[in-house]
Design a protein around this motif. Structure first.
Motif, short mmCIF file in Angstrom:
data_model
loop_
_atom_site.label_atom_id
_atom_site.label_comp_id
_atom_site.label_asym_id
_atom_site.label_seq_id
_atom_site.Cartn_x
_atom_site.Cartn_y
_atom_site.Cartn_z
N MET A 1 -11.24 -3.99 12.31
CA MET A 1 -10.70 -3.38 11.11
C MET A 1 -9.18 -3.30 11.24
SD MET A 1 -11.72 0.26 9.55
CE MET A 1 -10.70 1.04 8.38
N THR A 2 -8.49 -3.71 10.21
CA THR A 2 -7.03 -3.69 10.20
C THR A 2 -6.55 -2.42 9.50
OG1 THR A 2 -6.98 -6.09 10.08
CG2 THR A 2 -4.97 -4.93 9.46
N THR A 3 -5.60 -1.76 10.13
CA THR A 3 -5.00 -0.58 9.53
C THR A 3 -3.72 -0.98 8.82
OG1 THR A 3 -5.88 0.83 11.27
CG2 THR A 3 -4.06 1.71 9.97
N LEU A 4 -3.63 -0.66 7.55
CA LEU A 4 -2.44 -0.97 6.77
C LEU A 4 -1.53 0.26 6.77
CD1 LEU A 4 -4.13 -2.68 3.72
CD2 LEU A 4 -2.97 -3.80 5.63
N ILE A 5 -0.29 0.04 7.12
CA ILE A 5 0.66 1.14 7.15
C ILE A 5 1.71 0.92 6.07
CG2 ILE A 5 2.40 2.34 8.52
CD1 ILE A 5 0.77 1.60 11.00
N LEU A 6 1.77 1.86 5.16
CA LEU A 6 2.77 1.83 4.10
C LEU A 6 3.84 2.86 4.41
CD1 LEU A 6 0.43 1.76 0.98
CD2 LEU A 6 1.58 -0.18 2.04
N SER A 7 5.06 2.57 3.98
CA SER A 7 6.13 3.54 4.15
C SER A 7 5.89 4.73 3.22
CB SER A 7 7.49 2.90 3.83
OG SER A 7 7.62 2.72 2.43
N PRO A 8 6.50 5.86 3.53
CA PRO A 8 6.35 7.01 2.61
C PRO A 8 6.79 6.67 1.19
CG PRO A 8 7.26 7.75 4.70
CD PRO A 8 7.24 6.24 4.74
N MET A 9 7.86 5.88 1.05
CA MET A 9 8.33 5.50 -0.29
C MET A 9 7.32 4.59 -0.99
SD MET A 9 10.33 5.85 -2.69
CE MET A 9 12.03 6.13 -2.69
N GLU A 10 6.75 3.64 -0.26
CA GLU A 10 5.74 2.76 -0.85
C GLU A 10 4.55 3.58 -1.33
OE1 GLU A 10 6.46 -1.39 1.59
OE2 GLU A 10 5.20 0.16 2.48
N ARG A 11 4.10 4.50 -0.51
CA ARG A 11 2.97 5.35 -0.89
C ARG A 11 3.30 6.17 -2.14
NH1 ARG A 11 -1.16 6.25 2.65
NH2 ARG A 11 -1.39 8.40 1.93
N SER A 12 4.49 6.72 -2.16
CA SER A 12 4.90 7.54 -3.30
C SER A 12 4.96 6.70 -4.57
CB SER A 12 6.27 8.17 -3.01
OG SER A 12 6.68 8.97 -4.09
N CYS A 13 5.59 5.54 -4.49
CA CYS A 13 5.69 4.67 -5.67
C CYS A 13 4.32 4.23 -6.16
CB CYS A 13 6.54 3.44 -5.34
SG CYS A 13 8.30 3.80 -5.15
N LEU A 14 3.44 3.88 -5.24
CA LEU A 14 2.10 3.47 -5.63
C LEU A 14 1.33 4.63 -6.26
CD1 LEU A 14 1.09 1.20 -2.64
CD2 LEU A 14 1.54 0.48 -5.00
N ARG A 15 1.52 5.81 -5.73
CA ARG A 15 0.85 6.98 -6.30
C ARG A 15 1.30 7.20 -7.75
NH1 ARG A 15 1.26 10.08 -2.36
NH2 ARG A 15 -0.85 9.76 -1.67
N TRP A 16 2.63 7.18 -7.97
CA TRP A 16 3.13 7.36 -9.34
C TRP A 16 2.63 6.25 -10.26
CZ3 TRP A 16 4.14 12.02 -9.90
CH2 TRP A 16 4.93 12.76 -9.02
N LEU A 17 2.64 5.02 -9.74
CA LEU A 17 2.18 3.88 -10.53
C LEU A 17 0.70 4.05 -10.90
CD1 LEU A 17 3.26 1.12 -11.55
CD2 LEU A 17 2.19 0.13 -9.53
N SER A 18 -0.10 4.53 -9.96
CA SER A 18 -1.53 4.71 -10.22
C SER A 18 -1.78 5.80 -11.26
CB SER A 18 -2.28 5.03 -8.93
OG SER A 18 -2.02 6.35 -8.50
N LEU A 19 -0.81 6.69 -11.44
CA LEU A 19 -0.92 7.74 -12.44
C LEU A 19 -0.39 7.30 -13.80
CD1 LEU A 19 0.10 10.78 -10.24
CD2 LEU A 19 -2.19 10.21 -11.09
N GLY A 20 0.05 6.03 -13.88
CA GLY A 20 0.47 5.48 -15.17
C GLY A 20 1.97 5.53 -15.44
N TRP A 21 2.77 5.93 -14.44
CA TRP A 21 4.21 6.00 -14.63
C TRP A 21 4.81 4.59 -14.61
CZ3 TRP A 21 7.34 10.70 -14.01
CH2 TRP A 21 6.58 11.86 -14.01
N SER A 22 5.85 4.36 -15.38
CA SER A 22 6.53 3.06 -15.41
C SER A 22 7.52 2.98 -14.25
CB SER A 22 7.29 2.89 -16.72
OG SER A 22 8.39 3.78 -16.77
N VAL A 23 7.98 1.77 -13.95
CA VAL A 23 9.00 1.58 -12.91
C VAL A 23 10.24 2.39 -13.25
CG1 VAL A 23 10.56 -0.13 -11.87
CG2 VAL A 23 8.13 -0.67 -12.16
N ARG A 24 10.63 2.40 -14.51
CA ARG A 24 11.80 3.17 -14.94
C ARG A 24 11.61 4.66 -14.66
NH1 ARG A 24 13.98 1.86 -20.60
NH2 ARG A 24 15.03 0.32 -19.35
N GLU A 25 10.44 5.19 -14.99
CA GLU A 25 10.16 6.60 -14.75
C GLU A 25 10.13 6.94 -13.26
OE1 GLU A 25 7.38 7.66 -18.61
OE2 GLU A 25 6.50 6.50 -16.97
#
Length: 64
Positions: A1-25
């Motif tokens: 099993m491979t563990t994927l490590i995302l940076s805190p910023m990547e995780r944060s951006c993906l979280r906002w994106l998953s909630l429907g926020w735009s790149v601009r927002e």
């Protein structure tokens, strides 16, 4: 099993994106430029093997 490590910023951006926020927002919220957010999301896409941001949201869960 491979563990994927995302940076805190990547995780944060993906979280906002998953909630429907735009790149601009997300950029405003994080105090970054839109280009920085796109680069961050591109890096996360590569690590996760997603072919698109839409695929990223559909195929992966972003837990704390």
């Amino acid at each position: 099993m491979t563990t994927l490590i995302l940076s805190p910023m990547e995780r944060s951006c993906l979280r906002w994106l998953s909630l429907g926020w735009s790149v601009r927002e997300i950029a405003r919220l994080e105090g970054k430029s839109e280009d920085e957010i796109r680069l961050c999301l591109d890096g996360a896409d590569q690590r996760l093997g997603a072919t698109s941001l839409k695929g990223n949201r559909r195929d992966n869960e972003f837990n704390q």
